[in-house]
Enzyme design. Sequence first.
Site, short mmCIF file in Angstrom:
data_model
loop_
_atom_site.label_atom_id
_atom_site.label_comp_id
_atom_site.label_asym_id
_atom_site.label_seq_id
_atom_site.Cartn_x
_atom_site.Cartn_y
_atom_site.Cartn_z
N SER A 1 0.91 -1.30 -0.10
CA SER A 1 -0.24 0.16 0.16
C SER A 1 0.88 1.25 -0.06
O SER A 1 2.14 1.08 -0.22
CB SER A 1 -1.14 0.00 1.23
OG SER A 1 -1.93 1.04 1.01
N ASN A 2 0.27 2.47 0.41
CA ASN A 2 1.21 3.38 0.48
C ASN A 2 0.63 4.29 1.68
O ASN A 2 -0.34 3.94 2.47
CB ASN A 2 0.82 4.54 -0.89
CG ASN A 2 -0.52 4.56 -1.14
OD1 ASN A 2 -1.07 5.51 -0.53
ND2 ASN A 2 -1.04 4.06 -2.28
N HIS A 3 1.23 5.65 1.92
CA HIS A 3 1.03 6.20 2.99
C HIS A 3 -0.33 7.16 3.12
O HIS A 3 -0.42 8.13 3.95
CB HIS A 3 2.38 7.32 3.31
CG HIS A 3 3.34 6.49 3.87
ND1 HIS A 3 3.69 5.87 4.88
CD2 HIS A 3 4.53 6.52 3.05
CE1 HIS A 3 4.54 5.38 5.07
NE2 HIS A 3 5.18 5.51 3.82
#
Length: 208
Positions: free
Chosen positions: A16-18
């Site tokens: 995923s990402n932030h």
Amino acid sequence: TAGPTQEAIDPVRFISNHSTGRMGYEIAGAARRRGAKVTLVTGKTALTPPDGVTVVPVVSAQEMFDAVTSRASEQEMIIKCAAVADYRPETSAQDKIKKKDGELTLHLSRTQDILAYLGSHKRERQVLCGFSMETKDLLENSRAKLEKKGADLIAANSLKDEGAGFGTATNRVTFLTRNRTEPLPLMGKDAVADALLDRLLALYQEKQ
Ligand code: C5P
């Protein structure tokens, strides 16, 4: 759309990402306050959606693609603020991958680009907006996305800018349209949302 997507590696892990979803939720709330009928397609976030908005929760890029494209023809404006994964594990293991000695290689395949799909299947007079987060060559890369994805406006923000990016209450964006580049100062994400809706409404009115 708002928030990150999660791409399963196995039942326990994901890529995923932030993204926290904050910018997208501000836009959904601001549009609702202006009287728009809003559908918020959202990846997993810790935020409470604004009142009066239809929420469609999704997890992966493929789920977001399906949720967005199946509703796209009913929308006058589509604002794609989500941080969609560009790659996902080629296969998601049925069971937890057990650790072994040595390295593990994950094979990733490309996800479908939702904004690009929308750009090439645009309803007449529909306004399409994307976001762009970069760590270098912000304006060049963002203008290339505007063209390539067939968007009417790209809101570009740099992760390198103080006060801009993931999870902050503020953002510094540059609005790119076919014939304009408009840098905005550091502003609250609520004010960015309102400024964005002003520009999109003007583009919408131009098309009618
Ligand atoms: O990831 P990228 O910088 O290309 O994202 C720019 C825009 O494209 C964003 O609005 C993002 O939501 C959208 N996008 C998408 N589907 C993808 C990747 C990005 O809709 N698979």
